[in-house]
Design a protein around this motif. Structure first.
Motif, PDB file in Angstrom:
ATOM      1  N   ARG A  43       2.527  42.989 -63.127  1.00  0.00           N
ATOM      2  CA  ARG A  43       1.453  42.107 -63.610  1.00  0.00           C
ATOM      3  C   ARG A  43       0.196  42.530 -62.869  1.00  0.00           C
ATOM      4  O   ARG A  43       0.178  42.541 -61.636  1.00  0.00           O
TER       5      ARG A  43
ATOM      6  N   GLU B  70      -2.315  41.585 -61.412  1.00  0.00           N
ATOM      7  CA  GLU B  70      -2.913  40.393 -60.824  1.00  0.00           C
ATOM      8  C   GLU B  70      -4.382  40.650 -60.466  1.00  0.00           C
ATOM      9  O   GLU B  70      -4.721  41.723 -59.956  1.00  0.00           O
TER      10      GLU B  70
ATOM     11  N   VAL C  52       3.876  41.605 -50.219  1.00  0.00           N
ATOM     12  CA  VAL C  52       4.778  41.502 -51.362  1.00  0.00           C
ATOM     13  C   VAL C  52       4.773  40.119 -52.005  1.00  0.00           C
ATOM     14  O   VAL C  52       5.409  39.905 -53.021  1.00  0.00           O
ATOM     15  N   MET C  53       4.055  39.186 -51.398  1.00  0.00           N
ATOM     16  CA  MET C  53       4.057  37.827 -51.938  1.00  0.00           C
ATOM     17  C   MET C  53       3.332  37.751 -53.282  1.00  0.00           C
ATOM     18  O   MET C  53       3.748  37.043 -54.180  1.00  0.00           O
TER      19      MET C  53
ATOM     20  N   GLY D 245       2.227  40.682 -55.361  1.00  0.00           N
ATOM     21  CA  GLY D 245       2.046  42.094 -55.651  1.00  0.00           C
ATOM     22  C   GLY D 245       1.633  42.275 -57.092  1.00  0.00           C
ATOM     23  O   GLY D 245       1.522  41.317 -57.858  1.00  0.00           O
TER      24      GLY D 245
ATOM     25  N   PHE E 204       6.426  43.983 -58.738  1.00  0.00           N
ATOM     26  CA  PHE E 204       7.315  43.148 -57.918  1.00  0.00           C
ATOM     27  C   PHE E 204       8.689  43.078 -58.571  1.00  0.00           C
ATOM     28  O   PHE E 204       8.858  43.372 -59.751  1.00  0.00           O
TER      29      PHE E 204
ATOM     30  N   GLU F 234       6.045  29.570 -54.127  1.00  0.00           N
ATOM     31  CA  GLU F 234       6.944  29.509 -55.288  1.00  0.00           C
ATOM     32  C   GLU F 234       7.890  30.713 -55.263  1.00  0.00           C
ATOM     33  O   GLU F 234       7.453  31.843 -55.388  1.00  0.00           O
TER      34      GLU F 234
ATOM     35  N   GLY G  22      10.797  30.655 -57.272  1.00  0.00           N
ATOM     36  CA  GLY G  22      11.577  30.704 -58.509  1.00  0.00           C
ATOM     37  C   GLY G  22      11.102  29.634 -59.470  1.00  0.00           C
ATOM     38  O   GLY G  22      10.368  28.712 -59.093  1.00  0.00           O
ATOM     39  N   GLN G  23      11.488  29.802 -60.719  1.00  0.00           N
ATOM     40  CA  GLN G  23      11.134  28.803 -61.722  1.00  0.00           C
ATOM     41  C   GLN G  23      12.177  28.836 -62.828  1.00  0.00           C
ATOM     42  O   GLN G  23      12.614  29.908 -63.256  1.00  0.00           O
TER      43      GLN G  23
ATOM     44  N   GLY H  26      11.800  35.210 -57.627  1.00  0.00           N
ATOM     45  CA  GLY H  26      10.920  36.249 -57.098  1.00  0.00           C
ATOM     46  C   GLY H  26      11.620  36.989 -55.966  1.00  0.00           C
ATOM     47  O   GLY H  26      11.501  36.627 -54.795  1.00  0.00           O
TER      48      GLY H  26
ATOM     49  N   ARG I  80       9.187  38.769 -53.481  1.00  0.00           N
ATOM     50  CA  ARG I  80       8.411  37.719 -52.798  1.00  0.00           C
ATOM     51  C   ARG I  80       9.262  36.995 -51.767  1.00  0.00           C
ATOM     52  O   ARG I  80       8.758  36.553 -50.719  1.00  0.00           O
TER      53      ARG I  80
HETATM   54  P1  ATP Z   1       2.725  32.540 -59.921  1.00  0.00           P
HETATM   55  O1  ATP Z   1       2.395  31.145 -60.389  1.00  0.00           O
HETATM   56  O2  ATP Z   1       3.003  32.634 -58.445  1.00  0.00           O
HETATM   57  O3  ATP Z   1       1.760  33.571 -60.411  1.00  0.00           O
HETATM   58  P2  ATP Z   1       4.485  32.716 -62.130  1.00  0.00           P
HETATM   59  O4  ATP Z   1       4.767  31.283 -62.355  1.00  0.00           O
HETATM   60  O5  ATP Z   1       3.533  33.396 -63.009  1.00  0.00           O
HETATM   61  O6  ATP Z   1       4.102  32.931 -60.603  1.00  0.00           O
HETATM   62  P3  ATP Z   1       7.093  33.428 -63.079  1.00  0.00           P
HETATM   63  O7  ATP Z   1       6.769  34.028 -64.383  1.00  0.00           O
HETATM   64  O8  ATP Z   1       7.652  32.050 -63.023  1.00  0.00           O
HETATM   65  O9  ATP Z   1       5.840  33.541 -62.107  1.00  0.00           O
HETATM   66  O10 ATP Z   1       8.018  34.465 -62.287  1.00  0.00           O
HETATM   67  C1  ATP Z   1       9.202  34.134 -61.579  1.00  0.00           C
HETATM   68  C2  ATP Z   1       9.030  34.345 -60.091  1.00  0.00           C
HETATM   69  O11 ATP Z   1       8.531  35.654 -59.806  1.00  0.00           O
HETATM   70  C3  ATP Z   1       8.004  33.415 -59.467  1.00  0.00           C
HETATM   71  O12 ATP Z   1       8.609  32.164 -59.167  1.00  0.00           O
HETATM   72  C4  ATP Z   1       7.597  34.180 -58.228  1.00  0.00           C
HETATM   73  O13 ATP Z   1       8.505  33.898 -57.176  1.00  0.00           O
HETATM   74  C5  ATP Z   1       7.741  35.629 -58.623  1.00  0.00           C
HETATM   75  N1  ATP Z   1       6.420  36.231 -58.874  1.00  0.00           N
HETATM   76  C6  ATP Z   1       5.564  35.957 -59.877  1.00  0.00           C
HETATM   77  N2  ATP Z   1       4.444  36.693 -59.788  1.00  0.00           N
HETATM   78  C7  ATP Z   1       4.601  37.469 -58.675  1.00  0.00           C
HETATM   79  C8  ATP Z   1       3.790  38.458 -58.041  1.00  0.00           C
HETATM   80  N3  ATP Z   1       2.593  38.800 -58.529  1.00  0.00           N
HETATM   81  N4  ATP Z   1       4.260  39.057 -56.916  1.00  0.00           N
HETATM   82  C9  ATP Z   1       5.474  38.736 -56.423  1.00  0.00           C
HETATM   83  N5  ATP Z   1       6.277  37.813 -56.985  1.00  0.00           N
HETATM   84  C10 ATP Z   1       5.866  37.176 -58.088  1.00  0.00           C
END
Ligand code: ATP
Ligand code: MG
Length: 449
Positions: A140, A142, A149-150, A152, A155, A283, A285-286, A320, A323
């Motif tokens: 992504r 970003e 790595v939190m 990235g 990832f 965060e 996980g979701q 993640g 992360r």
């Molecule tokens: P965020 O709100 O932090 O951008 P997200 O809700 O878009 O995350 P999800 O699509 O739910 O992310 O992705 C599942 C998991 O992947 C997240 O819970 C997070 O732990 C991890 N994750 C998401 N974006 C990143 C990133 N740019 N770098 C590292 N880990 C990520």
């Protein structure tokens, strides 16, 4: 592993570019190296931790009845056009053009591809329920990659997809994921609190994020402190029991815990004041139930028992993985370095030889190394000629939970020292007892595998 033959590029200086402790410690302890903005190489020690996290996720997913698979990172844009997300995803999606001028993307998530696989092969309600998942790199682009790595750009993520005939079945898949995630994080030594999250344009309230409390977290969170007393522990979970999964899910989600996106001041104020907490969280996980959104868009239907066609109810469930390495360090460190939880430590135990070249010390270290390895453990033996102080500093920085210290003085009395990185408590015992103690500490984990 013998440190003299290992690749552990420790940094003496604190890297200026790292703003948060986990990023600083990951660079200093030689876990990662930045390749370009938000993109990292995983050096041997970091890669070991990443794989341990991955192993725990696989074990718990398989235990919950989910099937591992693997999808490509590069995908054709066609499916994304079909779902409408090729345009909707915006600048975060990395778009690539191949030599034949075909539009490709580096996958930020995989709902489209998995739904396409599903619609090609699954035609009957008899094949449901079905949950598959992968652990795969995502990209992504970003806006602000940061904190190592939190956040990235590239990832590592576990993404799981559940397919069910009815909403009721899909909610069981949701609850089952919630419970399996609780166990997954607990095995990593983490408390990740499920919090009601914002479901966005889809509506309903069937999404929870899992947050690890840490001052450096990007989310503001509000919760009832009683929730931090809850643990799954070694409770026996039958993942096919809808009732049990629902009860555990209710237990862990009935207390107030929300991120700022869904925070409700009135509900929060109804909690007794001494239990109200405002903090920050990461965060990790979701889980998400989104009904028939993708199955409608991509026409993923099955035949039902009465012969009619029904769009499948889907959920997607992410962890993640990369992360988590940062999040675990944020939650487990002191001013000397990392303190790995036993479930994810890169080596089980460090062996420090205080006087390399001393016959008795060398022989004891070699024997310890052999015996620990014989127990299926993975020790890191510092067999270098560094001073004792430097050896301790390295061990403290890389954060192995246990250290056995061997020196001529102790050996005269027939003892070595076993030190806990977390408590600092140090006991003297024979080297045979030290091996037995360390083997015992890791025994329950070994059995889970
Ligand atoms: P965020 O709100 O932090 O951008 P997200 O809700 O878009 O995350 P999800 O699509 O739910 O992310 O992705 C599942 C998991 O992947 C997240 O819970 C997070 O732990 C991890 N994750 C998401 N974006 C990143 C990133 N740019 N770098 C590292 N880990 C990520
Ligand atoms: Mg999320």
């Amino acid at each position: 592993m013998r440190l003299s033959r290992y690749f552990l590029p420790i940094l003496k200086e604190t890297p200026a570019e790292a703003q948060i402790i986990s990023h600083r410690l990951m660079l200093r302890a030689g876990l990662i190296k930045q390749a370009s903005a938000g993109i990292y190489s995983w050096l041997p020690t970091g890669f070991k931790v990443l794989r341990k996290i991955e192993d725990i996720i696989h074990a718990e997913q398989i235990r919950a009845g989910h099937h591992p698979m693997l999808m490509p990172t590069i995908q054709s844009a066609d499916l994304w056009r079909e779902s409408g997300r090729y345009d909707a995803y915006g600048a975060e999606m990395l778009r690539i053009r191949d030599r034949h001028d075909r539009d490709m993307i580096y996958t930020p998530t995989a709902e489209e591809l998995i739904t396409d696989i599903f619609r090609s092969h699954v035609t009957s309600y008899r094949d449901l329920p079905l949950t598959v998942y992968q652990i795969q790199w995502k990209f992504r682009d970003e806006m602000r990659p940061r904190f190592g790595v939190m956040r990235g750009r590239e990832f590592y993520m576990k993404d799981g997809y559940s397919f069910d005939l009815t909403r009721e079945d899909a909610l069981h898949a949701y609850n089952r994921h919630l419970v399996s995630y609780l166990r997954t994080y607990e095995r990593m030594g983490l408390q990740a609190i499920p919090m009601r999250a914002d479901s966005g344009p889809i509506g309903g309230d069937d999404t929870h994020e899992f947050l690890v409390l840490a001052d450096t977290g990007e989310s503001e969170v509000f919760y009832d402190s009683a929730i931090t007393d809850l643990t799954l522990g070694d409770r026996d979970i039958n993942y096919s029991s809808t009732g049990q999964c629902r009860r555990v899910m209710e237990q862990f989600t009935s207390l107030y815990a929300r991120t700022d996106e869904t925070h409700d001041e009135a509900l929060f104020n109804a909690i007794p004041e001494e239990r109200r907490r405002t903090a920050r969280g990461i965060e990790v996980g979701q889980i998400f139930y989104f009904g028939t959104q993708y199955s409608d868009a991509l026409s993923a239907k099955v035949q039902t028992s009465d012969g009619s066609q029904a769009a499948v109810h889907m959920g997607s469930h992410g962890i993640g993985v990369s992360r988590l390495v940062g999040a675990i360090i944020e939650a487990n460190h002191d001013d000397k370095g990392i303190i790995w939880p036993e479930g994810v430590t890169p080596f089980h135990v460090g062996i420090v030889n205080l006087k390399q070249g001393n016959g008795a010390a060398d022989a004891t270290c070699e024997a310890l190394y052999r015996q620990l390895t014989g127990h299926g453990l993975d020790p890191l033996y510092d067999d270098t000629n560094e001073q004792a102080g430097a050896k301790f500093a390295t061990m403290d920085l890389i954060g192995l939970p246990w250290r056995i210290t061997v020196g001529p003085r102790g050996l005269k009395n027939g003892v070595v020292e076993l030190t806990s990185r977390r408590s600092g408590v140090c006991v003297e015992l024979t080297s045979a007892d030290a091996v037995a103690r360390v083997a015992e500490i890791y025994a329950p984990q070994g059995m889970e595998k």
